[in-house]
Design an enzyme around this catalytic site. Structure first.
Site, short mmCIF file in Angstrom:
data_model
loop_
_atom_site.label_atom_id
_atom_site.label_comp_id
_atom_site.label_asym_id
_atom_site.label_seq_id
_atom_site.Cartn_x
_atom_site.Cartn_y
_atom_site.Cartn_z
N TYR A 140 1.14 -1.47 0.28
CA TYR A 140 -0.37 0.24 0.04
C TYR A 140 0.75 1.51 0.20
O TYR A 140 1.79 1.79 1.11
CB TYR A 140 -0.94 -0.14 1.19
CG TYR A 140 -1.92 1.06 1.64
CD1 TYR A 140 -2.55 1.71 0.50
CD2 TYR A 140 -3.22 0.97 2.18
CE1 TYR A 140 -3.54 2.96 0.73
CE2 TYR A 140 -4.55 2.09 2.52
CZ TYR A 140 -4.03 3.12 1.06
OH TYR A 140 -5.09 3.78 1.42
N LYS A 168 -1.48 -1.16 -4.09
CA LYS A 168 -2.84 -0.28 -3.45
C LYS A 168 -2.37 0.99 -3.81
O LYS A 168 -1.46 1.28 -3.29
CB LYS A 168 -3.33 -0.19 -2.40
CG LYS A 168 -4.46 0.32 -2.39
CD LYS A 168 -5.17 0.18 -1.32
CE LYS A 168 -6.18 0.97 -0.89
NZ LYS A 168 -7.17 1.26 0.53
#
Length: 325
Positions: A140, A168
């Site tokens: 992320y 992400k």
């Protein structure tokens, strides 16, 4: 033939809120009900224990329990990805192993926040967590919260790890993402709602969404239209979603996502401090934002009062009447 690359966790993923009871305790039945609803709505996977799941304020035991609850609730119909990121490598590894033991099928690992490690530290952190279990890892990359970006060269290096399969992407730098996509096989998921369609156009594979608590049908339809080569329909759906993308993030995303779910009669409950529940004015604005958005392209027209377009959210005006928080 699909114009999109493979998506190891599916294309439509919701970063699920964590329902709490009015006393602040974990709402186990509510979590199971919400997870089942989100899968019914069209999600391929759910992220639990992410920031939208208020992971900074849940205990390690609650995190493990929530993974077990959601795994049982979805019963193999969708993947369960556990957020395990902290700013301490050893603690993140502990959470990763606990999530694997609880039945998670993937890990979301945010960049260590606040301490702002150099790129060598980021690389070592992500690799150590990826080594800790056999589960596939989604990095992320969100410098706005973590304080540091994961640099292109760092991502290229990490892509060589067999367990690191996805990103992400909340860096909001399509040029940097383009270079990583050109040089690796990493699957890129949008972590910024407004940029989902642009990311698909440069090689992204899907989205990890908060707005999808209410708008999975429209977001999924947008991705599927682009995948089928219908860019005009994808663009129209993107534009129809803009009021919801903006509306849910007028405050911190979990605050208004929980407010919207409460209005819809779905499990949510209060937020935990230091978050604060939505104010009456924020809820009024949220109603207007959702009324202006297309949440389900197959739904009926909305009345002037602003009723969300998904079948599960058609109780919005009724359940929300008179409710301010």
């Amino acid at each position: 033939m699909s114009v999109l690359p493979p998506a190891p966790f599916g294309r439509m993923i919701t970063a699920m809120i964590t329902p709490f009871r009015t006393d602040g305790a974990l709402d186990e039945a509510g979590a199971a009900r919400l997870a089942a609803h989100l899968v019914d709505a069209g999600n391929d996977a759910l992220v639990v224990n992410g920031t939208t799941g208020e992971s900074p304020t849940t205990t390690d035991a609650e995190k493990a329990r929530l993974v077990r609850i959601v795994v049982e609730a979805v019963a193999g119909r969708a993947k369960v990805v556990a957020g395990v990121g902290t700013n301490a490598t050893d603690h993140t590894i502990e959470l990763a192993r606990a999530a694997a033991a609880a039945g998670a099928e993937g890990l979301l690992v945010v960049s260590p926040y606040y301490s702002k490690p150099p790129q060598a530290g980021l690389a070592r952190h992500f690799a150590a967590v990826a080594d800790a279990t056999a589960l596939p890892v989604m990095i992320y990359d969100i410098p706005g919260r973590a304080g540091v970006p994961v640099a292109t060269e760092t991502l290229v290096r990490l892509a060589e790890h067999p367990n690191i399969v996805a990103v992400k992407d909340a860096k909001d730098d399509l040029a940097a993402s383009s270079w990583v996509l050109a040089r690796t096989d990493l699957a890129y998921y949008s972590g910024t709602e407004m940029l989902t369609l642009p990311l698909l156009s440069i090689g992204g594979c899907g989205v990890v969404s908060v707005v999808s608590h209410l708008a999975t049908p429209a977001i999924r339809s947008m991705i599927e239209a682009f995948e089928a080569g219908d860019a005009a329909r994808a663009l129209a759906l993107h534009r129809g979603l803009l009021p919801a993308f903006e509306g849910i993030f007028r405050s911190q995303g979990v605050i208004l996502a929980k407010a919207a779910l409460t209005l819809a009669g779905l499990p949510a409950g209060p937020v935990r401090p230091p978050m604060v529940d939505a104010t009456p004015a924020e809820i009024a604005q949220l109603r207007a934002d959702l009324a202006a958005a297309t949440l389900d392209p197959g739904g009926p027209p909305w009345p002037s009062g602003g009723v969300p377009r998904t079948a599960a959210v058609n109780r919005f005006a009724v359940a929300g009447a008179g409710e301010d928080s």
